[in-house]
Scaffold this active site. Sequence first.
Site, PDB file in Angstrom:
ATOM      1  N   GLU A 268       0.832  -1.216   0.000  1.00 19.03           N
ATOM      2  CA  GLU A 268       0.000   0.000   0.000  1.00 19.03           C
ATOM      3  C   GLU A 268       0.863   1.262   0.000  1.00 19.03           C
ATOM      4  O   GLU A 268       0.461   2.290  -0.545  1.00 19.03           O
ATOM      5  CB  GLU A 268      -0.970  -0.003   1.185  1.00 19.03           C
ATOM      6  N   HIS A 271       1.355   2.246  -3.604  1.00 19.84           N
ATOM      7  CA  HIS A 271       0.211   2.980  -4.164  1.00 19.84           C
ATOM      8  C   HIS A 271       0.184   4.417  -3.642  1.00 19.84           C
ATOM      9  O   HIS A 271      -0.038   5.370  -4.379  1.00 19.84           O
ATOM     10  CB  HIS A 271      -1.106   2.306  -3.748  1.00 19.84           C
TER      11      HIS A 271
HETATM   12 ZN    ZN Z   1      -2.473  -3.050  -5.083  1.00 24.32          ZN
END
Ligand code: ZN
Length: 503
Positions: A268, A271
């Site tokens: 994460e 991202h």
């Molecule tokens: Zn992902």
Amino acid sequence: MTWAEDLASLKERARDIQDLGHAQAVLAWDQETLMPPKAGPSRGRVLGVLSRLAHERIADQKIASLLASVESSGKLKPGSDDAAFIRLVRRYHEHASRVPSELVAEIAEHDSRSQQAWVQARPANDFAAVEPYLAKSVELRRRVSEYFPEHAHPLDTHIDAADEGMSVAVLRTLFRQLRDELVPLVQAVTAKPAPDDGFLSSKFPKAKQLAFSHKVLARLGYDFEGGRLDESAHPFSITLGAGDKRITTRVRSDESDVLYSLMSTIHEFGHSTYEQNIKPEYDGTPMFTGASAGVHESQSRLWENIVGRSRGFWTFWYPRLQRAFSKALKEVDLESFLRAINKVETSLIRTEADELTYNLHIIIRFDLECELMEGKLAVKDLPEAWGARYQSDLGRRAADDRDGVMQDVHWYGGYWGVFQSYTLGNILSAQFYSTALQQQPELAAQLAAAKTSGLHRWMKKNIYQHGSKFTPTELVQRVTGSPLTIAPYIAYLREKYGALYGL
Ligand code: ZN
């Protein structure tokens, strides 16, 4: 009005639409982290209203006339931010306005009921209970596709929404090449004795797991002034506004498997750091997000797998992990740990698959999704088709549908044409990474010492800052000097697993 005034009016509208999206994100983040259970129905309604308002605004006919005026003015400089802005508003307007709002509403309502049915039916292993929902979902997606006659395959409209420029035809060829390379590699690796990873199921106290994740995030360069880490049932990253890009992680309820929470966190991070490093002046425009689902996934997978499962990363972090969890790890040396976290085995569950077998799970889903959309495969025959493909591709068949065709929320929750993004992300992660190393060979020595700031700067300069100014196809060509190709990914896997497994 002049074209410049029309452009300004479009920008004002785009900002409102973005802000409606951010309001939805605040509520969605809360729903997944802090919201008390009784709030579910009213929260669903509020989110529905915001989603409808945003949809009405982007589909508004006034947007069409403003776009026509600016596009026909001949004043937009090719390659400029304004030209990218207009391209993206056109793209979102087309997606939103061609599909009648009654159909959009019907899909939203259906998807929500379908997902609830899946939540009940999966633990009960009751495929029959979701079968009618799934059949209806396929029908609804086929109806949406009819409004996009320029697409050759009924899945193309949905694939293009996630990964602009991609299509069933392109992906079929790409995935066939990938499968041809992966299958013998998996066979060679799994013929070797499997490393012991039993120690990863030891108990790792939760508070220490979260503290360790915070430390790793800080060293990777996560901006805690513009983000935060919380817990949720499924890890995710989300943009709540400029200066507010959050991530969540999950610690297993029995506190086992420190890698599970840490690797989710690093995933994460990829991202979120992408979103955190987009040019601030793109706030309020559709450029203020990643270039596509696949390009976004290239960053989560770059940081999770290429960096986060590498020898250099753990040469630095493993002694620290050992100190934090001495009870579980004091007898385990770095070599054993590295082999354990890169263990390859054919398995039934996609989300638990290793780097090498992961894409085989995706290719199965992609092929079946195509057949469902084409009407070649009936929903009632899906469990059998699923089992047969797992048997032929991974040599295993799930004992029940819970761990078979019902394992992923995607089809039941209304996410069609998105599975390819995960594999596109894997392929692109290696293509971007190998380009970075070619352009800056000194990165290799830095990464061997777990110094990631140089790689992060390269990603920011070449990818992050641009947001979605460029199409994914343009971005890949611009950054790597070549179209999307599996060659760097295969080379990376061969080198890494060849060394780990002595091939
Ligand atoms: Zn992902």
